[in-house]
Design an enzyme around this catalytic site. Sequence first.
Site, PDB file in Angstrom:
ATOM      1  N   ASP A 108     -36.994 -17.065 -23.593  1.00  0.00           N
ATOM      2  CA  ASP A 108     -37.563 -15.921 -23.693  1.00  0.00           C
ATOM      3  C   ASP A 108     -35.429 -15.222 -23.892  1.00  0.00           C
ATOM      4  O   ASP A 108     -35.451 -14.437 -24.593  1.00  0.00           O
ATOM      5  CB  ASP A 108     -37.906 -14.721 -22.897  1.00  0.00           C
ATOM      6  CG  ASP A 108     -39.558 -14.466 -23.754  1.00  0.00           C
ATOM      7  OD1 ASP A 108     -39.460 -14.646 -24.728  1.00  0.00           O
ATOM      8  OD2 ASP A 108     -40.273 -14.364 -22.798  1.00  0.00           O
ATOM      9  N   ASP A 168     -43.913 -16.307 -29.214  1.00  0.00           N
ATOM     10  CA  ASP A 168     -42.965 -16.274 -29.465  1.00  0.00           C
ATOM     11  C   ASP A 168     -41.566 -16.970 -29.621  1.00  0.00           C
ATOM     12  O   ASP A 168     -40.497 -15.712 -29.439  1.00  0.00           O
ATOM     13  CB  ASP A 168     -42.731 -15.440 -28.306  1.00  0.00           C
ATOM     14  CG  ASP A 168     -44.110 -14.550 -27.173  1.00  0.00           C
ATOM     15  OD1 ASP A 168     -45.171 -15.471 -27.792  1.00  0.00           O
ATOM     16  OD2 ASP A 168     -44.044 -14.248 -26.678  1.00  0.00           O
ATOM     17  N   ARG A 240     -49.024  -9.276 -32.645  1.00  0.00           N
ATOM     18  CA  ARG A 240     -47.466  -9.205 -32.214  1.00  0.00           C
ATOM     19  C   ARG A 240     -47.591 -11.114 -32.103  1.00  0.00           C
ATOM     20  O   ARG A 240     -46.413 -11.504 -32.639  1.00  0.00           O
ATOM     21  CB  ARG A 240     -47.142  -8.494 -30.495  1.00  0.00           C
ATOM     22  CG  ARG A 240     -45.818  -8.416 -31.052  1.00  0.00           C
ATOM     23  CD  ARG A 240     -45.130  -7.851 -29.631  1.00  0.00           C
ATOM     24  NE  ARG A 240     -45.134  -8.383 -28.406  1.00  0.00           N
ATOM     25  CZ  ARG A 240     -46.042  -7.753 -27.270  1.00  0.00           C
ATOM     26  NH1 ARG A 240     -47.362  -6.937 -27.490  1.00  0.00           N
ATOM     27  NH2 ARG A 240     -46.696  -8.123 -26.019  1.00  0.00           N
TER      28      ARG A 240
HETATM   29  N1  GLY Z   1     -43.095 -12.365 -23.893  1.00  0.00           N
HETATM   30  C1  GLY Z   1     -42.522 -12.401 -25.671  1.00  0.00           C
HETATM   31  C2  GLY Z   1     -44.305 -10.811 -26.179  1.00  0.00           C
HETATM   32  O1  GLY Z   1     -44.727 -10.224 -24.916  1.00  0.00           O
HETATM   33  O2  GLY Z   1     -43.966 -10.471 -26.923  1.00  0.00           O
END
Ligand code: GLY
Length: 391
Positions: A108, A168, A240
């Site tokens: 991240d 992600d 997401r």
């Molecule tokens: N780590 C990214 C999310 O929770 O979308």
Amino acid sequence: MSLTLNNPEKFAKPANISKEKLDKAIKAACDRLAKLIPAFEQAFPGTCSQDFKYVPGENRNWECGMFTGCFWLAYLLSGDEKFKKVAEKHLDTYKWRLDEKIGLNDHDVGFVFTPSCVGGWKACGNEYAKELAIKGAEEMFAHYTPVGKYILHTGYPGGLTSWRIIVDTMMNAPILFWAGKELGREEYTKAAVDHCYKTIENIVREDGSTWHHFQFEAETFKPLHPYSGQGYSLEGCWSRGNSWGVYGFPIAYSYTKNEDFKNVHEKISSYYLNHLPEDYVPYWDFFFTDGSGEERDASAGAIAVCGFNEMAKHIEDGETKTVYENAATLILNSLIEKYANYDNDNADGVLLEVTHTKPGKQGVGECAVYGDYFYFEALARYALKDFKMFW
Ligand code: GLY
């Protein structure tokens, strides 16, 4: 390759958001962010709100980058210097993170340094922000395994590592595209391209849905099995996560013009659009739809607005471009009308109904700064003619 839509009429009608509606939404978002300044000038909210309130803490997690990004975007949208001053004040905390290696041990890192530091460079030409962003890109590159050809979920090649790839990271790879271009570092661009291909091979399913994680065998990189992660189950698809693909591949395409990235984006987009409920804003997992009683994840809507809007800029006029443009407008319109926080002072977020992780029982139907950030970015994409994306 082209989009395969179950219900093409849903995205065929020209969609529009009036200037008045957009201005009102921008003002509400900026006013809401301004209310956070006294408590957050030098502090950062955690992963998500608690009972809709943001709790001040240090710049330690992946979401912090998006909080600073909100201030750069609010500055661009309003011209109000107070937002720029807060973002500038935040920058030393990114230096601190680099010096002390705070929360940089995973995939991240791009989320930390892109909206905050690349953002500061692109929004205001801030040289200090650029310097930090370049260091952030170095940190990101350290998580790339040249043998496995992807960015590791956690850890460093040769170290104590989780040998997974995670959807992600499609939004973390952009810092390597950016720095690769800015510095002429071809190895950065190659790492980001490799990562996109590994995502296509192991994260994107045949129908365009996406796993959250995929496990490889340590050292041999033999593909093992997927994990549903923040999603409902292996039959579902975390919305997401899917939207990280809806936005991540257009960014990759914008840097590379690689047709494989455009094609996989069509596949992911088809799945995303085919699974939207009546009001165009996803439930937290695409397994659920209207009548399920499950919570939404409005952030998955805001991220997708940016992704469809971005891809539409890179493709020729035609049906696909029209669908992307209409989908982006329809989703943003719904966010503005139903999910934005206009006058609820009991909630700190600019965007409501964000679900961080339902399986993890954290931030379900709450607020989160990544929801706020992508909502701000979506507004900026519609309001600012020369908006340069931070990614
Ligand atoms: N780590 C990214 C999310 O929770 O979308």
